[in-house]
Design an enzyme around this catalytic site. Structure first.
Site, PDB file in Angstrom:
ATOM      1  N   SER A  92     -23.873  57.438  68.134  1.00  0.00           N
ATOM      2  CA  SER A  92     -22.911  56.883  69.089  1.00  0.00           C
ATOM      3  C   SER A  92     -21.519  56.988  68.475  1.00  0.00           C
ATOM      4  O   SER A  92     -21.250  56.428  67.412  1.00  0.00           O
ATOM      5  CB  SER A  92     -23.247  55.416  69.371  1.00  0.00           C
ATOM      6  OG  SER A  92     -22.091  54.767  69.860  1.00  0.00           O
ATOM      7  N   HIS A 136     -23.766  60.680  71.736  1.00  0.00           N
ATOM      8  CA  HIS A 136     -23.709  59.581  72.709  1.00  0.00           C
ATOM      9  C   HIS A 136     -22.268  59.084  72.857  1.00  0.00           C
ATOM     10  O   HIS A 136     -21.612  58.770  71.866  1.00  0.00           O
ATOM     11  CB  HIS A 136     -24.614  58.458  72.186  1.00  0.00           C
ATOM     12  CG  HIS A 136     -24.804  57.282  73.089  1.00  0.00           C
ATOM     13  ND1 HIS A 136     -25.733  57.273  74.107  1.00  0.00           N
ATOM     14  CD2 HIS A 136     -24.208  56.061  73.112  1.00  0.00           C
ATOM     15  CE1 HIS A 136     -25.705  56.090  74.719  1.00  0.00           C
ATOM     16  NE2 HIS A 136     -24.782  55.337  74.138  1.00  0.00           N
ATOM     17  N   ASP A 171     -19.900  56.264  74.675  1.00  0.00           N
ATOM     18  CA  ASP A 171     -19.922  54.970  75.352  1.00  0.00           C
ATOM     19  C   ASP A 171     -18.652  54.765  76.168  1.00  0.00           C
ATOM     20  O   ASP A 171     -17.552  54.711  75.614  1.00  0.00           O
ATOM     21  CB  ASP A 171     -20.048  53.847  74.312  1.00  0.00           C
ATOM     22  CG  ASP A 171     -21.442  53.812  73.712  1.00  0.00           C
ATOM     23  OD1 ASP A 171     -22.403  53.637  74.486  1.00  0.00           O
ATOM     24  OD2 ASP A 171     -21.570  53.968  72.484  1.00  0.00           O
ATOM     25  N   MET A 226     -16.630  52.280  78.613  1.00  0.00           N
ATOM     26  CA  MET A 226     -16.566  50.863  78.997  1.00  0.00           C
ATOM     27  C   MET A 226     -15.285  50.611  79.791  1.00  0.00           C
ATOM     28  O   MET A 226     -14.234  51.168  79.461  1.00  0.00           O
ATOM     29  CB  MET A 226     -16.564  49.986  77.742  1.00  0.00           C
ATOM     30  CG  MET A 226     -17.735  50.252  76.816  1.00  0.00           C
ATOM     31  SD  MET A 226     -17.783  49.067  75.461  1.00  0.00           S
ATOM     32  CE  MET A 226     -19.082  49.797  74.440  1.00  0.00           C
ATOM     33  N   HIS A 238     -22.905  57.340  78.458  1.00  0.00           N
ATOM     34  CA  HIS A 238     -23.423  56.012  78.818  1.00  0.00           C
ATOM     35  C   HIS A 238     -22.314  55.227  79.520  1.00  0.00           C
ATOM     36  O   HIS A 238     -21.373  54.779  78.881  1.00  0.00           O
ATOM     37  CB  HIS A 238     -23.885  55.327  77.508  1.00  0.00           C
ATOM     38  CG  HIS A 238     -24.401  53.937  77.684  1.00  0.00           C
ATOM     39  ND1 HIS A 238     -24.614  53.089  76.605  1.00  0.00           N
ATOM     40  CD2 HIS A 238     -24.764  53.232  78.786  1.00  0.00           C
ATOM     41  CE1 HIS A 238     -25.064  51.932  77.049  1.00  0.00           C
ATOM     42  NE2 HIS A 238     -25.167  51.984  78.368  1.00  0.00           N
ATOM     43  N   MET A 249     -20.852  52.170  81.051  1.00  0.00           N
ATOM     44  CA  MET A 249     -20.933  50.717  81.189  1.00  0.00           C
ATOM     45  C   MET A 249     -19.756  50.312  82.067  1.00  0.00           C
ATOM     46  O   MET A 249     -18.773  49.707  81.613  1.00  0.00           O
ATOM     47  CB  MET A 249     -20.862  50.069  79.795  1.00  0.00           C
ATOM     48  CG  MET A 249     -22.159  50.239  79.018  1.00  0.00           C
ATOM     49  SD  MET A 249     -21.957  50.032  77.241  1.00  0.00           S
ATOM     50  CE  MET A 249     -21.472  51.694  76.785  1.00  0.00           C
ATOM     51  N   MET A 281     -31.292  48.809  76.603  1.00  0.00           N
ATOM     52  CA  MET A 281     -30.348  48.267  75.621  1.00  0.00           C
ATOM     53  C   MET A 281     -31.080  47.276  74.717  1.00  0.00           C
ATOM     54  O   MET A 281     -31.806  46.404  75.200  1.00  0.00           O
ATOM     55  CB  MET A 281     -29.191  47.551  76.321  1.00  0.00           C
ATOM     56  CG  MET A 281     -28.237  48.450  77.094  1.00  0.00           C
ATOM     57  SD  MET A 281     -27.458  49.738  76.115  1.00  0.00           S
ATOM     58  CE  MET A 281     -26.601  48.805  74.853  1.00  0.00           C
ATOM     59  N   PHE A 310     -20.222  46.230  72.425  1.00  0.00           N
ATOM     60  CA  PHE A 310     -19.704  46.425  71.074  1.00  0.00           C
ATOM     61  C   PHE A 310     -20.763  47.045  70.172  1.00  0.00           C
ATOM     62  O   PHE A 310     -21.960  46.790  70.353  1.00  0.00           O
ATOM     63  CB  PHE A 310     -19.260  45.078  70.478  1.00  0.00           C
ATOM     64  CG  PHE A 310     -18.176  44.425  71.290  1.00  0.00           C
ATOM     65  CD1 PHE A 310     -16.837  44.749  71.074  1.00  0.00           C
ATOM     66  CD2 PHE A 310     -18.494  43.532  72.315  1.00  0.00           C
ATOM     67  CE1 PHE A 310     -15.838  44.173  71.856  1.00  0.00           C
ATOM     68  CE2 PHE A 310     -17.497  42.948  73.098  1.00  0.00           C
ATOM     69  CZ  PHE A 310     -16.166  43.278  72.865  1.00  0.00           C
ATOM     70  N   GLY A 311     -20.297  47.850  69.209  1.00  0.00           N
ATOM     71  CA  GLY A 311     -21.202  48.377  68.194  1.00  0.00           C
ATOM     72  C   GLY A 311     -21.423  47.326  67.112  1.00  0.00           C
ATOM     73  O   GLY A 311     -20.777  46.271  67.107  1.00  0.00           O
ATOM     74  N   GLY A 312     -22.349  47.611  66.223  1.00  0.00           N
ATOM     75  CA  GLY A 312     -22.538  46.771  65.043  1.00  0.00           C
ATOM     76  C   GLY A 312     -23.260  45.450  65.273  1.00  0.00           C
ATOM     77  O   GLY A 312     -23.218  44.564  64.428  1.00  0.00           O
ATOM     78  N   ASP A 353     -30.774  51.664  72.411  1.00  0.00           N
ATOM     79  CA  ASP A 353     -29.365  51.682  72.000  1.00  0.00           C
ATOM     80  C   ASP A 353     -28.945  50.273  71.592  1.00  0.00           C
ATOM     81  O   ASP A 353     -29.008  49.350  72.403  1.00  0.00           O
ATOM     82  CB  ASP A 353     -28.542  52.171  73.210  1.00  0.00           C
ATOM     83  CG  ASP A 353     -27.056  52.311  72.912  1.00  0.00           C
ATOM     84  OD1 ASP A 353     -26.648  52.178  71.749  1.00  0.00           O
ATOM     85  OD2 ASP A 353     -26.296  52.568  73.885  1.00  0.00           O
ATOM     86  N   GLY A 354     -28.514  50.157  70.339  1.00  0.00           N
ATOM     87  CA  GLY A 354     -28.009  48.873  69.853  1.00  0.00           C
ATOM     88  C   GLY A 354     -28.792  48.373  68.653  1.00  0.00           C
ATOM     89  O   GLY A 354     -29.987  48.088  68.759  1.00  0.00           O
ATOM     90  N   GLY A 355     -28.133  48.356  67.493  1.00  0.00           N
ATOM     91  CA  GLY A 355     -28.782  47.829  66.285  1.00  0.00           C
ATOM     92  C   GLY A 355     -29.904  48.703  65.756  1.00  0.00           C
ATOM     93  O   GLY A 355     -30.777  48.221  65.029  1.00  0.00           O
TER      94      GLY A 355
HETATM   95  C1  DX5 Z   1     -23.064  49.233  72.775  1.00  0.00           C
HETATM   96  C2  DX5 Z   1     -23.156  50.733  72.875  1.00  0.00           C
HETATM   97  C3  DX5 Z   1     -23.882  51.371  71.738  1.00  0.00           C
HETATM   98  C4  DX5 Z   1     -23.293  51.069  70.391  1.00  0.00           C
HETATM   99  C5  DX5 Z   1     -24.372  51.134  69.362  1.00  0.00           C
HETATM  100  O1  DX5 Z   1     -22.624  48.709  73.986  1.00  0.00           O
HETATM  101  O2  DX5 Z   1     -23.820  51.124  74.056  1.00  0.00           O
HETATM  102  O3  DX5 Z   1     -24.025  52.766  71.943  1.00  0.00           O
HETATM  103  O4  DX5 Z   1     -22.275  51.954  70.020  1.00  0.00           O
HETATM  104  O5  DX5 Z   1     -23.826  50.809  68.126  1.00  0.00           O
HETATM  105  P1  DX5 Z   1     -24.713  50.321  66.904  1.00  0.00           P
HETATM  106  O6  DX5 Z   1     -25.677  51.416  66.569  1.00  0.00           O
HETATM  107  O7  DX5 Z   1     -23.706  50.101  65.840  1.00  0.00           O
HETATM  108  O8  DX5 Z   1     -25.419  49.063  67.338  1.00  0.00           O
HETATM  109 ZN    ZN Z   2     -24.400  53.287  74.322  1.00  0.00          ZN
END
Ligand code: DX5
Ligand code: ZN
Length: 214
Positions: free
Chosen positions: A10, A35, A37, A39, A68, A70, A140, A146-148, A173-175
């Site tokens: 991502s 990927h 994102d 938003m 993706h 959002m 999800m 948010f990432g991380g 996707d996520g964590g």
């Molecule tokens: C969150 C995004 C993810 C995000 C994943 O809303 O859709 O794609 O970037 O980031 P990590 O891998 O750091 O959780």
């Molecule tokens: Zn994503």
């Protein structure tokens, strides 16, 4: 039949001041797709990139671009993301208001792979009637925005449940990292998105290998 595992970085976790180099890095590290994102500050509290950036990314890689969305009312923007060069466009079921099937059909009408996504708290019943219109389901494993963030293990039963009735791509996707990837693959996911665990790793190739070979 088990599907080959795809590892999908991502870009949210990439250094945007050096995007071309970051993409080359994960490309040579052996990733499968990229990927992106998107938003809108409404569907999720954060704002990121639009079709203009997807078009720029299209010029610097041949890897499939997995977009993706959002965003609210995604149907308005599907043509621009397709024209920008997306290979798959994934919309959120929660962002479509009574027109989910039509929106998926619209994506496919552009000869683009159609994806539908659910937030962690949204039940599979929201998409049961549209599975035939989807090439990909993105579950999800954090609340989008948010990432991380930390992986939410409570989504695992939803992955297994979906795998019983859907033979297309199941993306998470996520964590996702080398530990959580194992559980999601075991549950039936075959496409793993990871931002922090790939761009934050000292060795992206090793991070990708570890996620793939679980
Ligand atoms: C969150 C995004 C993810 C995000 C994943 O809303 O859709 O794609 O970037 O980031 P990590 O891998 O750091 O959780
Ligand atoms: Zn994503």
């Amino acid at each position: 039949m088990t599907k080959p595992i795809k590892i999908v970085p991502s870009l949210l976790a990439a250094d945007f001041s050096n995007l071309a180099a970051e993409i080359k890095k994960v490309e040579s590290a052996g990733c499968d797709w990229i990927h992106i994102d998107v938003m809108d500050g409404h569907f999720v509290p954060n704002l990121t990139v639009g079709p203009f950036i997807v078009k720029a990314i299209r010029k610097i890689t041949k890897l499939p671009l997995d977009t993706h969305l959002m965003i609210e009312n995604p149907e308005k923007h599907i043509p621009s993301f397709v024209e920008a060069g997306s290979d798959s466009v994934t919309i959120h079921a929660e962002a479509c208001h009574g027109n989910l099937k039509e929106v998926l059909k619209l994506i496919r009408s552009h000869n683009t792979r159609a994806g539908v996504s659910l937030k962690p708290a949204s039940p599979l019943s929201m998409i049961d009637s549209v599975l035939n219109e989807a090439d990909l389901v993105l579950l999800m494993t954090v609340n989008p925005g948010f990432g991380g963030q930390a992986f939410m293990p409570e989504v695992l039963p939803k992955i297994s449940e979906l795998r019983k009735k859907f033979s297309g791509d199941i993306e998470v996707d996520g964590g996702i990292n080398r530990l959580t990837s194992k559980e999601t693959i075991k549950a039936g996911a075959n496409v793993l998105v990871a931002g922090t665990a790939i761009f934050g790793a000292p060795d992206a190739a090793q991070a990708i290998r570890e996620m793939r070979n679980t």
